[in-house]
Write a protein that holds these residues in place. Sequence first.
Motif, mmCIF file in Angstrom:
data_model
loop_
_atom_site.group_PDB
_atom_site.id
_atom_site.type_symbol
_atom_site.label_atom_id
_atom_site.label_comp_id
_atom_site.label_asym_id
_atom_site.label_seq_id
_atom_site.Cartn_x
_atom_site.Cartn_y
_atom_site.Cartn_z
ATOM 1 N N PRO A 45 0.801 -1.236 0.000
ATOM 2 C CA PRO A 45 0.000 0.000 0.000
ATOM 3 C C PRO A 45 0.829 1.280 0.000
ATOM 4 N N TYR A 46 2.056 1.194 0.527
ATOM 5 C CA TYR A 46 2.880 2.393 0.662
ATOM 6 C C TYR A 46 3.468 2.853 -0.670
ATOM 7 N N ARG A 47 3.301 2.035 -1.704
ATOM 8 C CA ARG A 47 3.678 2.491 -3.050
ATOM 9 C C ARG A 47 2.734 3.590 -3.520
ATOM 10 N N THR A 131 -7.290 -5.285 -6.866
ATOM 11 C CA THR A 131 -6.979 -5.895 -5.575
ATOM 12 C C THR A 131 -5.536 -5.533 -5.244
ATOM 13 N N VAL A 132 -5.158 -5.750 -4.001
ATOM 14 C CA VAL A 132 -3.790 -5.431 -3.575
ATOM 15 C C VAL A 132 -3.208 -6.665 -2.886
ATOM 16 N N LYS A 133 -2.633 -7.543 -3.690
ATOM 17 C CA LYS A 133 -2.075 -8.786 -3.152
ATOM 18 C C LYS A 133 -0.657 -9.041 -3.627
ATOM 19 N N THR A 134 -0.313 -8.537 -4.812
ATOM 20 C CA THR A 134 1.008 -8.793 -5.385
ATOM 21 C C THR A 134 1.622 -7.498 -5.899
ATOM 22 N N VAL A 135 2.887 -7.575 -6.287
ATOM 23 C CA VAL A 135 3.570 -6.426 -6.885
ATOM 24 C C VAL A 135 2.882 -6.014 -8.180
ATOM 25 N N VAL A 136 2.445 -6.989 -8.951
ATOM 26 C CA VAL A 136 1.729 -6.688 -10.194
ATOM 27 C C VAL A 136 0.439 -5.928 -9.887
ATOM 28 N N GLY A 157 -13.918 -2.661 2.102
ATOM 29 C CA GLY A 157 -13.293 -3.524 3.101
ATOM 30 C C GLY A 157 -12.426 -2.729 4.054
ATOM 31 N N GLY A 158 -12.674 -2.912 5.353
ATOM 32 C CA GLY A 158 -11.967 -2.126 6.366
ATOM 33 C C GLY A 158 -10.999 -2.918 7.212
ATOM 34 N N GLY A 159 -10.378 -3.952 6.615
ATOM 35 C CA GLY A 159 -9.298 -4.647 7.308
ATOM 36 C C GLY A 159 -7.991 -3.898 7.141
ATOM 37 N N PHE A 160 -6.881 -4.568 7.445
ATOM 38 C CA PHE A 160 -5.579 -3.905 7.378
ATOM 39 C C PHE A 160 -5.292 -3.352 5.984
ATOM 40 N N ILE A 161 -5.471 -4.182 4.960
ATOM 41 C CA ILE A 161 -5.143 -3.736 3.605
ATOM 42 C C ILE A 161 -6.043 -2.580 3.194
ATOM 43 N N GLY A 162 -7.349 -2.708 3.449
ATOM 44 C CA GLY A 162 -8.277 -1.649 3.070
ATOM 45 C C GLY A 162 -7.946 -0.321 3.712
ATOM 46 N N VAL A 163 -7.657 -0.341 5.011
ATOM 47 C CA VAL A 163 -7.343 0.894 5.726
ATOM 48 C C VAL A 163 -6.018 1.471 5.246
ATOM 49 N N GLU A 164 -5.008 0.623 5.063
ATOM 50 C CA GLU A 164 -3.703 1.121 4.607
ATOM 51 C C GLU A 164 -3.790 1.694 3.195
ATOM 52 N N VAL A 165 -4.567 1.054 2.338
ATOM 53 C CA VAL A 165 -4.750 1.588 0.990
ATOM 54 C C VAL A 165 -5.444 2.942 1.052
ATOM 55 N N ALA A 166 -6.500 3.042 1.856
ATOM 56 C CA ALA A 166 -7.224 4.310 1.987
ATOM 57 C C ALA A 166 -6.309 5.418 2.494
ATOM 58 N N ASN A 168 -3.016 5.658 2.350
ATOM 59 C CA ASN A 168 -1.981 6.021 1.380
ATOM 60 C C ASN A 168 -2.543 6.751 0.164
ATOM 61 N N LEU A 169 -3.762 6.424 -0.229
ATOM 62 C CA LEU A 169 -4.383 7.161 -1.332
ATOM 63 C C LEU A 169 -4.685 8.605 -0.929
#
Length: 562
Positions: A45-47, A131-136, A157-166, A168-169
């Motif tokens: 997500p930090y990308r 989705t945010v699962k791989t480098v691709v 989705g408000g789990g770790f990935i969802g919150v981190e993506v939000a 960073n965006l």
Amino acid sequence: MKYLIVGGVAGGAGTAARLRRLDESAEIIMFDKGPYVSYSNCCLPYRLSGAVDGTEKLVLMNPRQFASQYNIEARVNNQVLSIDREGKKLKVRDLEKNEDYEESYDKLILAPGATAIVPKIPGIEGANLFTVKTVVDIGRLHTFIKDGGAKKATVVGGGFIGVEVAVNLVEAGYQVALVEAAPQILNPYDLDMVQILQKEMLDKGVDLIVGDKAAAFEGSNITLGSGRVVEGDAVVMAVGVTPDSALAKEAGLALNKRGAILVDGNYRTSDPDIYAVGDAIGVYNGITGKPMQLPLAGPAQKQARQAADHIHGRPVRNTGYIGSSCIKVFDYNAASTGLTAAQCEKEGIPYDYVYIIPQDRVGLMPGSTPMHYKLVYEVPSGRVLGAQAISKGDAPKRIDIVATLIKFGGTVDDLRDLELCYAPPFGTAKDAGNNAALVACNLLQGTFKQMHVDEVRGLVESGAYIIDVREENEYALSHIKTAVNIPLSQIRQRLDEIPRDRPVYLHCRSSQRSYNAVLCLQANGFKNVYNISGSFLGISFHEYFNDVTQKREPIVTDYNFN
């Protein structure tokens, strides 16, 4: 010996490296269907915000480095199609050459990870969906939002990935909505704690929607179950992951009820020559003893080492997992370990908890900030079951302490007596954990009784007698609308104003002065008095998000967050 490993990220790469350290002569081949191995999932997500300033920097090692440094053959773009357990060989497809071939093994390690869940929602096929699962995955999303003219993004989705993506965006300058079907984001936190993070997301501009779900898509606009329409240029689906166990299932390996690969305490599957590690397996909770899923990098690394050790006859002591994690949500750092109060309730474990808000370092020091700290413990044993901490300072350090304590079966007495590093720039002489444990010991001993912040609205609505023991100037700035102001400095002179025939509830800013007031009243013959844990700071944080998003009547004249 010849070892084949399916999957080249945390679990797979970790197993390969450990196997090489234990056996210099072994042949080790690692397969991954994607173009990369050994990349940092957690940094993906930090990308988006540029904290990681290049997609290629997410890749930690390439096949050439694996070969030169470890004598491990990493075959990328090679998809394992099937396992022949009887013949002890794999069928593999080279995706670049579009050719199939077979590879034999002595031992096989499965580390295929998990796949992002994309629910079947009407119209979803027409959305700009990511989705945010791989480098691709993250490369596609980053390119789309940067080069495609996107201005609005919706995260589902408000789990770790969802919150981190939000997060960073937003930090990258985009308008972001986050939709979570559950009543709250981030399940590793109880509602009274997560309200702090939900407020922070609201304050930083995230359109945070909880208790509502995506019902239909029209392009990248989402119609929710409530009928509300959330407009966006891109949709990030982050509703969770499911174990990538199809290969294991087709090979006849045992799976658990959730579809994860079933392993024993040595990470061996139902086939003694096949091991499995990482997000695709089921593990057991070291506190409850029950199965659980734990798709985290730290456990995957531990499993990788232990599986390799067991293959080489080294003893493995599997103590289970307690689920320690942390997250950065804009200016707040949050961490949790063990069981939440909600989990204890669900499991039928007798428990209580302490919620305190001390300073994270000596108040005179620059950068001192309130530390919201919740300690969950078993009643009456005092066994520590879990903890959560949120602050603008070093919350994870405090939770690491409790995670260590839980793994050794510690109690609140042990936490009370821990000798922790102290200097004014780093903490306080009585650190948050010590402080919470002292309160827990008092509660177990029956020294006083408490009420929690999530019960205060009910007290107000029922007309309960609430005393605010802060000084008059503090009360004047903001207070519970029905509270009577009797400062601690005056309480001994005003005992006659306090009723003895009904419960009395006391609070201050963070519970310390009100605790002293409770003891004072008890010493003067009052039998039914309660300290409100978290006090006015905790009440303000707990009430704010729902007040704003539900447009409900506040129970306070104004909020205090400092």
